[in-house]
Every structure is written in C-alpha cells, then in structure tokens.
Design an enzyme around this catalytic site. Structure first.
Site, PDB file in Angstrom:
ATOM      1  CE  LYS A  89      16.627  52.072  25.819  1.00 49.59           C
ATOM      2  NZ  LYS A  89      17.004  52.749  24.552  1.00 49.59           N
ATOM      3  CD  GLU A  93      19.660  46.996  32.177  1.00 49.76           C
ATOM      4  OE1 GLU A  93      18.913  46.720  33.131  1.00 49.76           O
ATOM      5  OE2 GLU A  93      19.244  47.075  31.003  1.00 49.76           O
ATOM      6  CB  SER A 135      13.652  53.807  18.018  1.00 43.47           C
ATOM      7  OG  SER A 135      14.961  54.258  17.734  1.00 43.47           O
TER       8      SER A 135
END
Ligand SMILES: *Cc1c(COP(=O)(O)O)cnc(C)c1O
Length: 418
Positions: A94, A116, A387
């Site tokens: 991210k 968000e 990830s």
C-alpha cells in the site's frame, strides 16, 4: 497479444468495457485536474527522481525476492520464489501508491489529505506519508470498523491523523468511501482524496497501477540475478487488485507467463440474499457501476451491492478493479480462490519452513502458488507475491492458533490498573 500494458495504463480510464469516471457533476473538475496533473507528473524527470529517491530511502525498496528452498522441497515440484513486499515500509504494498499520490498532491498544491479505510491498513499507510510530507490528514472509517480495529486507529492517531468514525449506513467501508467523497465535494480546492486500490473513478485505477508496477519490474531483474528467465506463473491475492496488478503488469505482454489472481473464498461459495460467505467476484459476481466505476461486483439480482466475508480484511470487498476485470474477460489472467481454512494452513507452513509471517491476504496467493508448484516439473518457476507481512493479523490468527492464552493475556491486560 502485446497490447495489455498499454490498455491497463490507458489515459482514457477505460479498459475494455470497464472503468470510467461515474462521479457527481460537482466532482468532475476535481477528477479532471487530478488526471491531468498525474499525466504531466509522470513525464517530469524531477518528479520521477523524487519518487525513486523516497522509494529507496524511505520505503526500503527494492524488497527482496526470496528463493524458498525448504518449502519447494516440501511441496516437491516447481521452484517457488516469494516477492516479499511485507518488507516495504508499513508492511505492505500500500505504501507504493500512498507515496506516489502524496508527492502528486504536494505538486498540485494540496494542503490536506483524506482517505477511507476498512480494516485500517490503508489509513495507516496514508497517515504515515501525510506525517512524513507534512500534510494534514483525515481518515474516514465506518463506526463498526473503528470500534473493532483499535490497533490501527491507535497507529493512525500516533502519526497525527484525525480518524473519524462514520455513523451512517452499515458503518463499514462503503460508508467511509461515501463520507470521503462528501468531504472532497466540500473541499475540492485544497484536498486530495488518497484512494487505496485500483478502484474508484478515473484516474485512480490508472494512477495506482502505475505506482504499483515497480513490484513486477523488480521481480524481472531479481529473477535474472538468480539465473532464471521469465516465471512460468505468477500468483497474487486480489481484493481491489492493486498488488496483483503491481506484480503482474511487467509481464502482461509476455504470453508464456501465466497469471493467477486469487480471491477470498471465505467460508466457501455460498450466500444469502444480502451477504456472501466469500468475496469471489469472478465466481458469483456480475457487472455493475458502483463507487464511480464499472466492473464486477457481488450484487443481488436487483443491483444492490452485497456484503462479503473473508478472514483477511483487505480482501473483504464486494468489488474488483476495472483493469483486473478487463484482463479476466480477455483471459489474460485466471481467477482462483482460497478459503479461510486453506489460508491458515499455508500461513503456518510458510512460517515454519521459510521464516516468514505472511499477511492473511497474501496467504491466499500462497495457497494457489503451492498448488501450482505441486502440478509443475522441477525446472519451472512459480513466483508468489506476498503483498504484506502478518504481524498486523495478530488478533485474527491468535483466535485460531493460541486462543486461550491470548484471551487470558487480553483479560489480564484489561484488569491491570498499573
Ligand atoms: C489491502 C491489502 C490487500 C488488498 O488490496 P489489493 O488492492 O487487492 O492489493 C492485499 N494484501 C495486503 C497485505 C493488503 O494490505
């Protein structure tokens, strides 16, 4: 056969029939400004140098590609390599689109970041870059998520972000998205909405895919350092699709490289009228327009978006990014799924044999990678994209592996008045 890379980064924001920019009219100029600003930034060497600098000196890139010798021997088939994105700053991929977007926001003169978040991982990465680059940060979170994700709220607040519990609707991710959109409508001039995956209206899917593609670019030269050529197959978990696209993009126009995106199979492919026991959009979803873009969603026959379930918060989402939908329809990638139970088995096997604690999301990709290795000869190469790292999942995994001791620890902690 060689045009997928171009299409996935198309500046039209259309990927076959998917994508688009279905926003309220008042937001149209803001999306146009962002799309133009992004298109211009990525042709500016100064911007690209700054991005590369912070990738190295803040994020810790490149992340390693690790040959998994013990797990490979245990499976008995093709060679398994893991791209360990969990070693990126804040523990997952991210950070890649958060870093890219914050540099862009600064370039566009924005003073304030909003985001968000569902489980809090995206909010955590956003609060991190906001602190680093000195912008104010407000993170919207459904009130239910806010209550049950205390550790991530804690990290965001330590980083100086304001975390706002949203009391409307189901009080989960969708309500947080709506609140962030509302905020952007009210403050379009000074605010950047930092959206957390390859979903949402154009330019977000294009932009986030661009910032994530560094993962697969590294995999290509890292495999060469091992003396390997192209991988035979790449696997990655797929929520919105940003980590999967990030590792796969580099190989989209290499027809010999098979690509498998792994969705959350949850408790199995069963469902009620309003909620599925999984998040397998390609197995049971249908095409619709939700949250500003056209793609596959879990929906009831009359078009209401259904809830989803996964042991991993990051895959617990009813939609999937438009570029992934396009690649699926084109049969350039396959969609598979892994159940919660399979994920826990893979998680423990990876920890014991390779010394890596994988994120629950990422272990979906690992379930598929293990199946692929087992079905292939020893000279072939399987790359699994991990990830994120799994420390964040302590409160979920402890329920399964160490429930009683952990419960005692939490109870004792809450009674400790020191
Ligand atoms: C958020 C998250 C995901 C899911 O998002 P994608 O956009 O599908 O990548 C997957 N893995 C980890 C570790 C995450 O934090």
């Amino acid at each position: 056969m060689t045009h997928y890379k171009t299409t996935v980064l198309s500046d039209t924001g259309r990927f076959g029939p998917y994508g688009g920019c279905y926003v309220p009219e008042v937001l149209w100029p803001t999306m146009q400004e962002l799309a133009a600003g992004f298109a211009e930034a990525i042709t500016d060497d100064e911007f690209l140098r700054e991005l590369a600098h912070h990738r190295t000196h803040f994020c810790g890139r490149p992340t390693p590609l690790t040959y998994c010798q013990r797990l490979t021997e245990d499976i008995g088939g093709a060679k398994l390599y893991i791209k360990h994105e969990g070693l990126n700053h804040t523990g997952a991929h991210k950070m890649n689109h958060c870093l890219g977007q914050i540099l862009l926001a600064k370039r566009l003169g924005k003073k304030r970041i909003i985001a968000e978040t569902g489980a809090g991982q995206h909010g955590y990465a956003t609060a991190t870059v906001a602190a680093k680059f000195g912008l104010a940060c407000t993170v919207y979170m459904g009130a239910k998520d806010y209550a049950r994700q205390r550790p991530n709220v804690y990290w965001m607040e330590r980083l100086g972000a304001e975390v706002v519990p949203v009391q409307t609707g189901d009080q989960t991710l969708r309500d947080a998205v709506n609140a962030a959109m509302q905020d952007l409508i009210t403050h379009p001039a000074d605010t950047h909405y930092l959206l957390g995956t390859v979903c949402g209206p154009h330019p977000y899917p294009r932009m986030n895919a661009y910032f994530q593609k560094v993962i697969g670019e590294e995999v290509r030269w890292q495999l060469a350092e091992y003396g390997e050529g192209l991988p035979n197959v790449l696997t990655a978990c797929c929520g919105g699709g940003s980590n999967a696209l990030g590792v796969m993009y580099e190989f989209l126009d290499e027809p010999t490289v098979e690509l498998v995106a792994v969705e959350a199979g949850g408790r199995g492919i069963t469902e009620t009228a309003t909620k599925a026991d999984h998040a397998a959009r390609f197995q049971t979803g249908s095409v619709g327009v939700v949250e500003g873009f056209k793609s596959y969603f879990l929906q009831s026959p009359d078009g209401q978006v259904k809830g989803s379930h996964s042991i991993s918060a990051g895959l617990d989402y009813s939609g999937v990014g438009p570029q992934v939908a396009y690649l699926y329809d084109e049969q350039r990638l396959q969609a598979a799924y892994a159940t919660d139970d399979e994920v826990l088995v893979a998680y423990e096997r990876l920890a014991r044999l390779e010394g890596m604690i994988g994120a629950m999301e990422s272990c979906h990709g690992l379930v598929e990678a293990v199946k692929q290795c087992a079905a292939r000869p020893a000279h072939e190469v399987v790359v699994c994209h991990l990830s994120g790292r799994g420390e964040k999942d302590l409160f979920i995994t402890a329920r399964h592996f160490d429930r009683e001791n952990f419960q005692k620890f939490v109870t004792d902690w809450s009674h400790d008045q020191q």
